[in-house]
Design a protein around this motif. Structure first.
Motif, PDB file in Angstrom:
ATOM      1  N   ASP A 142      11.750  -7.161  -7.276  1.00  0.00           N
ATOM      2  CA  ASP A 142      10.723  -6.373  -6.615  1.00  0.00           C
ATOM      3  C   ASP A 142      10.745  -6.644  -5.119  1.00  0.00           C
ATOM      4  O   ASP A 142      10.802  -7.807  -4.693  1.00  0.00           O
ATOM      5  N   LEU A 143      10.704  -5.586  -4.327  1.00  0.00           N
ATOM      6  CA  LEU A 143      10.659  -5.683  -2.875  1.00  0.00           C
ATOM      7  C   LEU A 143       9.338  -5.103  -2.392  1.00  0.00           C
ATOM      8  O   LEU A 143       9.009  -3.958  -2.732  1.00  0.00           O
ATOM      9  N   GLU A 144       8.587  -5.883  -1.602  1.00  0.00           N
ATOM     10  CA  GLU A 144       7.295  -5.431  -1.116  1.00  0.00           C
ATOM     11  C   GLU A 144       7.264  -5.467   0.412  1.00  0.00           C
ATOM     12  O   GLU A 144       7.488  -6.517   1.021  1.00  0.00           O
ATOM     13  N   PHE A 145       6.996  -4.312   1.002  1.00  0.00           N
ATOM     14  CA  PHE A 145       6.828  -4.200   2.451  1.00  0.00           C
ATOM     15  C   PHE A 145       5.326  -4.077   2.719  1.00  0.00           C
ATOM     16  O   PHE A 145       4.742  -3.004   2.552  1.00  0.00           O
ATOM     17  N   GLN A 156      13.749  -6.387   3.900  1.00  0.00           N
ATOM     18  CA  GLN A 156      13.629  -7.326   2.794  1.00  0.00           C
ATOM     19  C   GLN A 156      15.036  -7.649   2.318  1.00  0.00           C
ATOM     20  O   GLN A 156      15.943  -6.802   2.413  1.00  0.00           O
ATOM     21  N   GLU A 157      15.222  -8.864   1.800  1.00  0.00           N
ATOM     22  CA  GLU A 157      16.554  -9.280   1.363  1.00  0.00           C
ATOM     23  C   GLU A 157      16.594  -9.549  -0.136  1.00  0.00           C
ATOM     24  O   GLU A 157      15.667 -10.144  -0.701  1.00  0.00           O
ATOM     25  N   LEU A 158      17.683  -9.081  -0.744  1.00  0.00           N
ATOM     26  CA  LEU A 158      18.014  -9.434  -2.125  1.00  0.00           C
ATOM     27  C   LEU A 158      19.208 -10.383  -2.074  1.00  0.00           C
ATOM     28  O   LEU A 158      20.247 -10.055  -1.494  1.00  0.00           O
ATOM     29  N   ALA A 181      20.281   0.435   2.691  1.00  0.00           N
ATOM     30  CA  ALA A 181      20.703  -0.869   2.182  1.00  0.00           C
ATOM     31  C   ALA A 181      22.084  -1.209   2.718  1.00  0.00           C
ATOM     32  O   ALA A 181      22.970  -0.349   2.788  1.00  0.00           O
ATOM     33  N   LEU A 182      22.264  -2.475   3.072  1.00  0.00           N
ATOM     34  CA  LEU A 182      23.550  -2.968   3.577  1.00  0.00           C
ATOM     35  C   LEU A 182      23.905  -4.244   2.838  1.00  0.00           C
ATOM     36  O   LEU A 182      23.111  -5.190   2.794  1.00  0.00           O
ATOM     37  N   MET A 183      25.101  -4.279   2.244  1.00  0.00           N
ATOM     38  CA  MET A 183      25.552  -5.439   1.476  1.00  0.00           C
ATOM     39  C   MET A 183      26.565  -6.238   2.282  1.00  0.00           C
ATOM     40  O   MET A 183      27.511  -5.686   2.841  1.00  0.00           O
ATOM     41  N   VAL A 198      17.654  -4.625   2.739  1.00  0.00           N
ATOM     42  CA  VAL A 198      17.032  -3.315   2.540  1.00  0.00           C
ATOM     43  C   VAL A 198      16.058  -3.076   3.692  1.00  0.00           C
ATOM     44  O   VAL A 198      15.155  -3.888   3.914  1.00  0.00           O
ATOM     45  N   ARG A 199      16.251  -1.973   4.412  1.00  0.00           N
ATOM     46  CA  ARG A 199      15.426  -1.667   5.580  1.00  0.00           C
ATOM     47  C   ARG A 199      14.524  -0.465   5.291  1.00  0.00           C
ATOM     48  O   ARG A 199      14.960   0.531   4.711  1.00  0.00           O
ATOM     49  N   LEU A 200      13.276  -0.586   5.730  1.00  0.00           N
ATOM     50  CA  LEU A 200      12.297   0.486   5.580  1.00  0.00           C
ATOM     51  C   LEU A 200      12.105   1.197   6.919  1.00  0.00           C
ATOM     52  O   LEU A 200      11.820   0.554   7.930  1.00  0.00           O
ATOM     53  N   ASN A 201      12.246   2.508   6.926  1.00  0.00           N
ATOM     54  CA  ASN A 201      11.945   3.321   8.105  1.00  0.00           C
ATOM     55  C   ASN A 201      10.561   3.924   7.904  1.00  0.00           C
ATOM     56  O   ASN A 201      10.402   4.948   7.231  1.00  0.00           O
ATOM     57  N   SER A 202       9.542   3.287   8.488  1.00  0.00           N
ATOM     58  CA  SER A 202       8.164   3.700   8.228  1.00  0.00           C
ATOM     59  C   SER A 202       7.847   5.091   8.762  1.00  0.00           C
ATOM     60  O   SER A 202       6.903   5.732   8.311  1.00  0.00           O
ATOM     61  N   ALA A 203       8.632   5.574   9.715  1.00  0.00           N
ATOM     62  CA  ALA A 203       8.392   6.911  10.271  1.00  0.00           C
ATOM     63  C   ALA A 203       8.606   7.991   9.220  1.00  0.00           C
ATOM     64  O   ALA A 203       8.109   9.113   9.362  1.00  0.00           O
ATOM     65  N   LYS A 204       9.339   7.666   8.150  1.00  0.00           N
ATOM     66  CA  LYS A 204       9.623   8.647   7.109  1.00  0.00           C
ATOM     67  C   LYS A 204       8.667   8.544   5.919  1.00  0.00           C
ATOM     68  O   LYS A 204       8.830   9.273   4.937  1.00  0.00           O
ATOM     69  N   LEU A 205       7.699   7.641   6.001  1.00  0.00           N
ATOM     70  CA  LEU A 205       6.658   7.591   4.977  1.00  0.00           C
ATOM     71  C   LEU A 205       5.637   8.684   5.269  1.00  0.00           C
ATOM     72  O   LEU A 205       5.212   8.867   6.404  1.00  0.00           O
TER      73      LEU A 205
END
Length: 348
Positions: A142-145, A156-158, A181-183, A198-205
């Protein structure tokens, strides 16, 4: 004519009797890597596909080096069950061990195979990665921003570990437009660790409050989505406020956590009182749940100064047992000091 009908009926009954009634979700399980003389176990998920009860008469491995465990009693129609094979790992190198499952519901044995590799010098890192997705191990699912403001791009990192004997090229499937996501490294060799960012672009929410989605881990690009490899992602976007506000709304709750004691009941309801202790209208713009197992209702979402509201929370015992994360309720308000309120649910 009667003889022909009887013959056809008898023939069809034989076909039905000997139809395959025992199926395995995965008949081949790669258990990955282990050390010399460190036994390793493969767990097979099976199902009685018929509507009749059946019994496993025997599970016969092709080598005395494999121990087996299986249900000894009858298995109900459409019931799921497990069979385990444990290899003693007393020979170095790659192994393929097979076992025949004999039951009264199949004409021919069902064959299960476990494969992997035994290494002379082996350091088991799997304890740092409690989540198993095949031979890939992860530190979480689970990833939580949390507390994201418009324009932020938090990450967030996995953390991943290849426990298998073959290369693994981790990818996340079904990424929505607001996630990337970038591995690193792109491909994990056996025994290698890596990080997926894993990067969140909040402008697209689109909306303030809680946005949730599910993505899926894959071993390579183009792999089909699998339910046993899902990863939950949630983001909480906060509203923005002017730097200086005169006479703002102020919210006060009778409690910010709820203890639910079912006491043998299937559901239980608790109530939280809400009051606006500020000098402007209080607006509760979002009321959302992080998990299932709950029902919520609010009798009013706009409160003038001094007004009260009631938040009714109903918890369903059986549904709460299925959730992976702690049940919580999210509230978004126009109180600049409490724009986000999280109410935790503790159940027994």
């Amino acid at each position: 004519m009667k003889v022909i009908v009887i013959f056809i009926t008898y023939h069809l009954s034989l076909v039905t009797c000997f139809a395959q009634k025992l199926v395995a979700e995965n008949a081949i399980v790669d258990v990955g890597r282990t050390g010399y003389q460190k036994p390793i176990t493969a767990t097979f998920e099976l199902r009685n596909k018929s509507n009749r009860r059946l019994k496993i008469e025997a599970v016969k491995p092709d080598c005395h080096c494999v121990a087996v465990e299986y249900p000894k009693g009858e298995i109900g129609g459409n019931e799921k069950f497990q069979i385990t094979l444990t290899y003693d790992a007393r020979q170095l190198g790659h192994f393929n061990q097979q076992a025949a499952v004999i039951s009264n519901g199949t004409k021919k044995p069902l064959y299960l195979m476990m494969k992997g590799v035994v290494l002379e010098h082996y350091v088991d890192l799997s304890g740092n990665y409690p989540v198993a997705m095949g031979t890939l191990r992860l530190d979480k699912t689970d990833l939580e921003f949390d507390d994201v403001n418009r324009g932020d791009q938090p990450v967030q990192e996995l953390h991943l570990y290849n426990h298998g004997s073959q290369d693994f090229e981790p990818n996340l499937l079904h990424l929505p437009p607001y996630l990337t996501a970038l591995m690193q490294p792109e491909k994990l060799q056996p025994g290698e660790e890596g990080v997926m960012t894993v990067r969140l672009n909040s402008a697209k929410l689109h909306d303030y409050g809680l946005t949730q989605t599910t993505v899926y881990m894959a071993s390579h690009v183009g792999e089909k989505v699998r339910a046993d490899r899902e990863i939950g992602v949630s983001a909480v976007l906060l509203p923005s406020f002017p730097e200086k506000m005169t006479n703002p709304a102020r919210i006060q709750l009778s409690n910010d956590s709820v203890d639910i004691q079912f006491e043998g009941k299937s559901k239980k309801t608790e109530v939280i009182d809400i009051v606006n202790i500020g000098k402007s209208e209080l607006v509760i713009s979002a009321l959302q749940m992080f998990t299932g197992g709950l029902k919520i209702s609010l009798n009013k979402s706009r409160l003038m100064p001094g007004e009260y509201a009631k938040l009714k929370i109903t918890a369903m015992r059986d549904d709460l047992l299925k959730v992976r994360t702690r049940p919580r309720i999210l509230m978004i308000t126009n109180d600049p000091n409490k724009a986000k309120i999280v109410i935790t649910i503790n159940s027994k």
